[in-house]
Write a protein that holds these residues in place. Structure first.
Motif, short mmCIF file in Angstrom:
data_model
loop_
_atom_site.label_atom_id
_atom_site.label_comp_id
_atom_site.label_asym_id
_atom_site.label_seq_id
_atom_site.Cartn_x
_atom_site.Cartn_y
_atom_site.Cartn_z
N ILE A 111 39.00 2.21 28.00
CA ILE A 111 39.77 2.50 26.79
C ILE A 111 39.30 1.56 25.69
O ILE A 111 39.32 0.33 25.86
CB ILE A 111 41.28 2.33 27.05
CG1 ILE A 111 41.74 3.36 28.09
CG2 ILE A 111 42.08 2.44 25.76
CD1 ILE A 111 43.15 3.13 28.61
N ASP A 112 38.86 2.12 24.58
CA ASP A 112 38.44 1.34 23.43
C ASP A 112 39.55 1.43 22.38
O ASP A 112 39.77 2.49 21.79
CB ASP A 112 37.12 1.88 22.87
CG ASP A 112 36.50 0.97 21.83
OD1 ASP A 112 37.26 0.21 21.18
OD2 ASP A 112 35.27 1.02 21.64
N ALA A 113 40.23 0.33 22.17
CA ALA A 113 41.41 0.33 21.30
C ALA A 113 41.08 0.15 19.82
O ALA A 113 42.00 0.05 18.99
CB ALA A 113 42.39 -0.76 21.75
N ALA B 10 41.30 -5.72 30.71
CA ALA B 10 41.46 -5.64 29.26
C ALA B 10 40.96 -4.30 28.73
O ALA B 10 41.51 -3.76 27.75
CB ALA B 10 40.71 -6.78 28.57
N GLY B 11 39.92 -3.76 29.39
CA GLY B 11 39.34 -2.48 28.96
C GLY B 11 39.94 -1.27 29.62
O GLY B 11 39.50 -0.15 29.37
N THR B 12 40.97 -1.46 30.43
CA THR B 12 41.61 -0.33 31.11
C THR B 12 43.13 -0.44 30.98
O THR B 12 43.73 0.15 30.09
CB THR B 12 41.17 -0.26 32.59
OG1 THR B 12 41.41 -1.52 33.25
CG2 THR B 12 39.70 0.08 32.70
N LYS B 13 43.75 -1.21 31.84
CA LYS B 13 45.20 -1.33 31.89
C LYS B 13 45.81 -1.83 30.57
O LYS B 13 46.73 -1.22 30.03
CB LYS B 13 45.61 -2.27 33.03
CG LYS B 13 47.11 -2.45 33.24
CD LYS B 13 47.37 -3.33 34.45
CE LYS B 13 48.87 -3.45 34.74
NZ LYS B 13 49.54 -4.32 33.75
N LEU C 108 47.63 6.52 31.99
CA LEU C 108 46.23 6.09 31.99
C LEU C 108 46.11 4.59 32.27
O LEU C 108 47.11 3.88 32.32
CB LEU C 108 45.59 6.40 30.63
CG LEU C 108 45.49 7.86 30.20
CD1 LEU C 108 45.11 7.94 28.73
CD2 LEU C 108 44.48 8.60 31.06
N GLY C 109 44.87 4.14 32.43
CA GLY C 109 44.60 2.71 32.50
C GLY C 109 44.38 2.15 33.88
O GLY C 109 43.72 1.13 34.05
N THR C 110 44.95 2.78 34.91
CA THR C 110 44.78 2.34 36.29
C THR C 110 44.61 3.55 37.19
O THR C 110 45.03 4.65 36.84
CB THR C 110 45.98 1.51 36.77
OG1 THR C 110 47.17 2.29 36.66
CG2 THR C 110 46.14 0.22 35.96
N LEU C 111 44.01 3.33 38.34
CA LEU C 111 43.86 4.40 39.32
C LEU C 111 45.02 4.29 40.30
O LEU C 111 44.96 3.56 41.29
CB LEU C 111 42.51 4.28 40.03
CG LEU C 111 41.27 4.40 39.13
CD1 LEU C 111 39.99 4.35 39.96
CD2 LEU C 111 41.32 5.68 38.29
N GLU C 112 46.08 5.02 40.00
CA GLU C 112 47.30 5.03 40.80
C GLU C 112 47.83 6.45 40.90
O GLU C 112 47.61 7.27 39.98
CB GLU C 112 48.36 4.12 40.18
CG GLU C 112 47.96 2.65 40.09
CD GLU C 112 49.02 1.81 39.41
OE1 GLU C 112 49.83 1.19 40.14
OE2 GLU C 112 49.07 1.79 38.17
#
Length: 424
Positions: free
Chosen positions: A62-64, A350-353, A365-369
């Protein structure tokens, strides 16, 4: 109903938890159902098997902070290029971003509702977008492109309100115009910029009262958040006092600002790549005379200040300012985050969650759950041993967005090698 199992890889799930070898991810349509060791997952009949080839399975990045409609912000381009050219270039910029492993972005200015719609409807390929449409600027501020020569070098088109607003009522009206145009986050320029024509990076812009109106008006519509372009201390103080959600850049932040961010839960999106790029241009003699002095110093100053913020516990989300820097290089920011003190796992988080949390998308989004959308990338290299390698898109061999494979360069998982099991 489609079931897919990704197997034969090491899982780095974005939460910061230890990697899991011989892991698998089970997907139903576009949603993750199970994550864990391969031998712990019961595979439904008819599941397609996607072999990760011993690679590293991570959440889509994720690019914020990105500008999908920009390629350098060159004044000459604005003067000479037809408006339509910006949109055609954006198609390539979006493709490069997705190819780099970035499946979601927060556009920090210029992309309108039509760009977002084209991606959502599958007309063009790109990451999912959260857009601000038009950054807000005071007259003479960082997004006022009027030059002392008398030329006003700015892009204008329907669906893209003018940036300039002054005074409480002018600001209130402009926020409403931008929301009407489809903004999902409001961006406000609370200081000048490093290479601005009319201001400097430390100059505060907008009064405290004007900024409180920005935050108030944004909150009235679905509690929309405000992101603040901010280099100088006073501008950051005013913005945080007003209740902005994130500080972008944060170049000259000090201990007082750090404490304010901690007290208010304010996110920091450093975009280290941008100031590094400015320094490199200055060293190559490619900056204007009035830009060079600041350009040579600012990256080293920023790195030290962001390092202090990191060690103090400020929440840092990855953002790159791609559009100012080259598109498709997004994950080079991860190595720069490690330069300010993060270890590779922290940089990945920092680049995902954290990016998903900053954008308000962390429930999906942000984690594989289990229960989250299937945004997944596979790297051929171990990012915990060589995080810098993620900055090369060739090392991102698979990209899955919303359950759809949008990049596949790993021979073992080409479509001809997908297997269908009916009796597992």
């Amino acid at each position: 109903m489609t079931w897919t199992l990704i197997k034969n890889g090491t899982l780095i799930d974005g939460t910061g938890a230890d990697p899991i070898e011989n892991a698998a991810v089970l997907i139903k349509n576009n949603t993750i159902q199970r994550v864990g060791p391969e031998n712990s997952i019961k595979i439904p009949k008819g599941t397609d098997i996607l072999d990760a080839g011993g690679g590293f399975i991570m959440p889509g990045f994720i690019d914020a902070h990105i500008h999908v409609m920009a390629n350098g912000f060159n004044r000459e381009d604005t003067i000479y290029d037809p408006l339509s050219f910006y949109f055609y270039r954006a198609v390539e910029n979006l493709r490069l971003t997705l190819d780099a492993g970035v499946t979601s972005v927060r556009d920090a200015g210029l992309a309108d509702a039509g760009i977002k719609m084209a991606v959502e409807k599958g007309i063009i390929k790109g990451p999912r977008l959260q857009i601000c449409v038009t950054p807000l600027s005071i007259t003479g501020g960082h997004f006022d492109f009027w030059l002392k020569s008398g030329y006003d070098v700015k892009v204008t088109y329907p669906g893209y309100p003018d940036s300039i607003c002054d005074g409480v009522e002018g600001v209130r009206k402009k926020v409403r115009e931008v929301l009407r145009a489809g903004a999902e986050v409001i961006k406000v320029m609370v200081t000048g910029g490093i290479m601005s024509a009319n201001d400097g990076p430390k100059a505060a812009q907008f009064t405290s009262e004007e900024l409180r109106v920005v935050v108030e008006e944004a909150s009235f519509k679905d509690n929309i958040k405000v992101m603040a372009h901010a280099h100088g201390v006073q501008g950051m103080k005013n913005a945080i006092d007003a209740g902005v959600h994130s500080i972008e850049h944060g170049t000259y932040l000090d201990d007082k600002i750090i404490n304010m961010m901690l007290e208010n839960g304010t996110f920091l999106v450093p975009t280290l790549m941008a100031n590094k790029n400015i320094k490199e241009l200055a060293l190559q003699g490619k900056t204007r005379e009035w830009e060079t002095e600041a350009a040579l110093k600012v990256f080293d100053i920023q790195k030290e200040n962001i390092k202090r913020a990191y060690h103090a516990g400020v929440r840092i989300a990855m953002g790159t300012d791609c559009g100012v820097v080259e598109h498709g290089t997004n994950l080079k920011e991860l190595a720069l985050l490690c330069e300010i003190g993060m270890d590779p796992m922290e940089a990945i988080v920092a680049g995902t969650k954290t990016g998903a949390e900053c954008m308000g998308w962390d429930s999906e989004l942000g984690t594989l759950e289990a229960g989250k959308l299937a945004d997944i990338v596979i790297s051929r290299v171990d990012p915990l041993l060589d995080v810098e390698a993620l900055g090369d898109p060739e090392n991102i061999v698979v990209v899955i967005k919303d359950g759809e494979i949008v990049k596949d360069t790993l021979e073992s998982i080409s479509k001809k090698n997908f297997l269908s099991f009916d009796n597992i």
